[in-house]
Design an enzyme around this catalytic site. Structure first.
Site, PDB file in Angstrom:
ATOM      1  N   SER A 130      -9.607   0.290   7.450  1.00 44.17           N
ATOM      2  CA  SER A 130      -9.070   0.455   6.093  1.00 44.17           C
ATOM      3  C   SER A 130      -8.570  -0.814   5.441  1.00 44.17           C
ATOM      4  O   SER A 130      -8.292  -0.828   4.239  1.00 44.17           O
ATOM      5  CB  SER A 130      -7.936   1.486   6.100  1.00 44.17           C
ATOM      6  OG  SER A 130      -8.455   2.779   6.279  1.00 44.17           O
ATOM      7  N   LYS A 173       0.840  -1.203   0.000  1.00 45.64           N
ATOM      8  CA  LYS A 173       0.000   0.000   0.000  1.00 45.64           C
ATOM      9  C   LYS A 173       0.875   1.253   0.000  1.00 45.64           C
ATOM     10  O   LYS A 173       1.914   1.294   0.664  1.00 45.64           O
ATOM     11  CB  LYS A 173      -0.899  -0.042   1.236  1.00 45.64           C
ATOM     12  CG  LYS A 173      -1.911   1.072   1.355  1.00 45.64           C
ATOM     13  CD  LYS A 173      -2.766   0.842   2.594  1.00 45.64           C
ATOM     14  CE  LYS A 173      -3.741   1.972   2.836  1.00 45.64           C
ATOM     15  NZ  LYS A 173      -4.561   1.727   4.047  1.00 45.64           N
ATOM     16  N   SER A 194      -9.083   2.642   3.179  1.00 41.27           N
ATOM     17  CA  SER A 194      -8.125   3.273   2.295  1.00 41.27           C
ATOM     18  C   SER A 194      -7.233   2.285   1.541  1.00 41.27           C
ATOM     19  O   SER A 194      -6.438   2.696   0.699  1.00 41.27           O
ATOM     20  CB  SER A 194      -7.238   4.238   3.097  1.00 41.27           C
ATOM     21  OG  SER A 194      -6.535   3.533   4.122  1.00 41.27           O
TER      22      SER A 194
END
Length: 458
Positions: free
Chosen positions: A180, A81, A156
């Site tokens: 997330s 990520k 996210s």
């Protein structure tokens, strides 16, 4: 095995490497080819390290042939990520304010994956500063859900889940500061594990605007893969074990917050399945313990972002221009700047009050079962669904089941529990503080009883 290599789980790839059925180099080539095929529709991967990954896969191939593999993840392709540092690759954090920033070193969990032989081949898209529950930013634009690219995969960790679900890689490393990992996993038919606070060491990364309430954890297509990642990145060892008969509290909704009826029905069906497996399942008629924390939770990152604006040297970048933030982050920084010390203390006080209440609850129950998200995926360029089940909701209306686990540092996992209108739905299981292994064991038993692996038709 007749499946294409990009469809195999990490543990299936490791088995093939061990049996010399195929090599890490071939697995990487399959995953990169699949990523190249699907990424134009998804916008999930934002940085690619072709040369470095190819070299790492070649080294792993040589180790497997020599019988010196570093472990089960040696040679397995993985993405990271884009709020986690990967040496030699840009870190955008979804913001134009970090333009040109290239990481000099791996963040600790990334370094642990690399040391275990995992092949890091790219970074995945995030919302700006990973502060929203969808995935869009001023640098790269929105990420689509593989099950319907016009809809969001959530956030996210949206880019991470989109690529794993589409077959671009078997595992990804994400972060979870308020759901997330778990909510995006639920929107894409994946496993998303949030470890206990402190289980995965952090360091050598971006400034922690979520403090240690945000943790790094795995996204995968199987519980076994998630556990394998945890053995590498986490403190202690993840023990294999069966799941004994458990006391489970099923919480269909938090307070009066609306839940999509299809999600509610599928989560209720999951509760019945757990009871049929022999677990003692009790349904909570009313649950408002997390209300105070939910109301205040966005303040943490807002104050963190305002602090970052005031302390740009913490980023170690040449320039950090807050005027380049998108409108939502400008507003969040302004809110954080206006917050008082009393406001922040109020949030921390309510988190401690919640910790005490949940500690008493876990004396009576081993696990909590909730929906992973209150809403089905919504249009990819919208920050949140404005209505759920006919009721107006705010930016975190879809996320009411998530933040409480971060506030208290509890382990939590999202698991697939069905489809509604062609879109995946996930349930969430939460365990007491430090009970990560027991939670993974229960999740594995559910997966064995009700397999869920499917791929979207992209």
């Amino acid at each position: 095995m007749n499946k294409p290599l990009w469809q195999l789980t990490a543990m299936q790839l490791a088995g093939g490497f061990r049996d010399a059925s195929f090599t890490p180099t071939e697995a990487l080539q399959a995953c990169m080819a699949r990523s190249e095929e699907v990424n134009p529709r998804l916008n999930a991967m934002v940085a690619l390290d072709f040369e470095g990954a190819t070299h790492a896969a070649g080294q792993s191939t040589a180790r497997w042939r020599a019988g010196r593999a570093l472990g089960a993840l040696d040679g397995v392709p993985v993405t990271i990520k884009d709020n986690l540092q990967v040496r030699g690759l840009p870190t955008h954090w979804g913001s134009r304010a970090l333009a040109g920033f290239v990481a000099e070193r791996d963040e600790i969990p990334v370094a642990r994956l690399r040391d275990a032989g995992a092949v890091i081949f790219g970074k995945t898209n995030v919302p700006e500063f990973t502060m929203q529950g969808y995935t869009d930013n001023p640098v790269f634009g929105p990420t689509g859900n593989p099950w319907n690219p016009s809809l969001t995969p959530g956030g996210s960790s949206g880019g991470a889940v989109a690529l794993v679900a589409a077959g671009g890689c078997p595992i990804a490393l994400g972060t979870d500061g308020g759901g997330s990992i778990r909510r995006p996993a639920s929107h894409t038919n994946l496993v998303g594990f949030k470890p206990s606070r402190g289980r995965v060491p952090r360091g050598d990364g971006l400034p922690p605007i979520f403090l240690d309430f945000e943790v790094a954890g795995p996204i995968a297509r199987s519980v076994a893969d998630a556990a394998a990642v945890m053995r590498v990145i986490g403190r202690g060892s993840v023990e294999e074990g069966s799941a004994p008969r458990a006391r489970i509290l099923f919480i269909p909704r938090f307070g009066r917050h609306p839940v999509d009826p299809q999600i509610a029905a599928l989560t209720e069906a999951a509760a019945r399945q757990l009871a049929a497996m022999g677990h003692d399942v009790t349904t909570a008629q009313d649950f408002d313990m997390a209300e105070a924390v939910n109301e205040r939770w966005p303040l943490l990152a807002q104050v963190g972002l305002a602090w970052l604006v005031a302390h740009p040297r913490e980023l170690s970048v040449r320039t950090f221009d807050a005027s380049l933030f998108g409108p939502a982050m400008q507003a969040n920084a302004d809110t954080g700047r206006r917050a008082s010390a009393a406001d922040l203390f109020d949030l921390l006080f309510e988190a401690e009050r919640l910790r005490s209440g949940l500690s008493r609850l876990f004396e009576r129950y081993d696990f909590l079962l909730t929906p992973a998200a209150a809403a089905l995926p919504w249009p990819a360029n919208q920050s949140h669904p404005p209505r759920i089940d006919g009721h107006d909701v705010g930016p975190r209306g879809h996320a009411v089941f998530a933040g409480f686990a971060n506030a208290v540092g509890l382990p939590a996992i999202a698991l697939p529990c069905g489809f509604a209108g062609g879109m995946p739905v996930g349930m969430q299981l939460v365990a007491g503080e430090g009970a990560d292994d027991a939670l993974l064991a229960l999740a594995h038993s559910i997966e064995q009883a009700h397999p869920w692996q499917r791929f979207p038709d992209l």
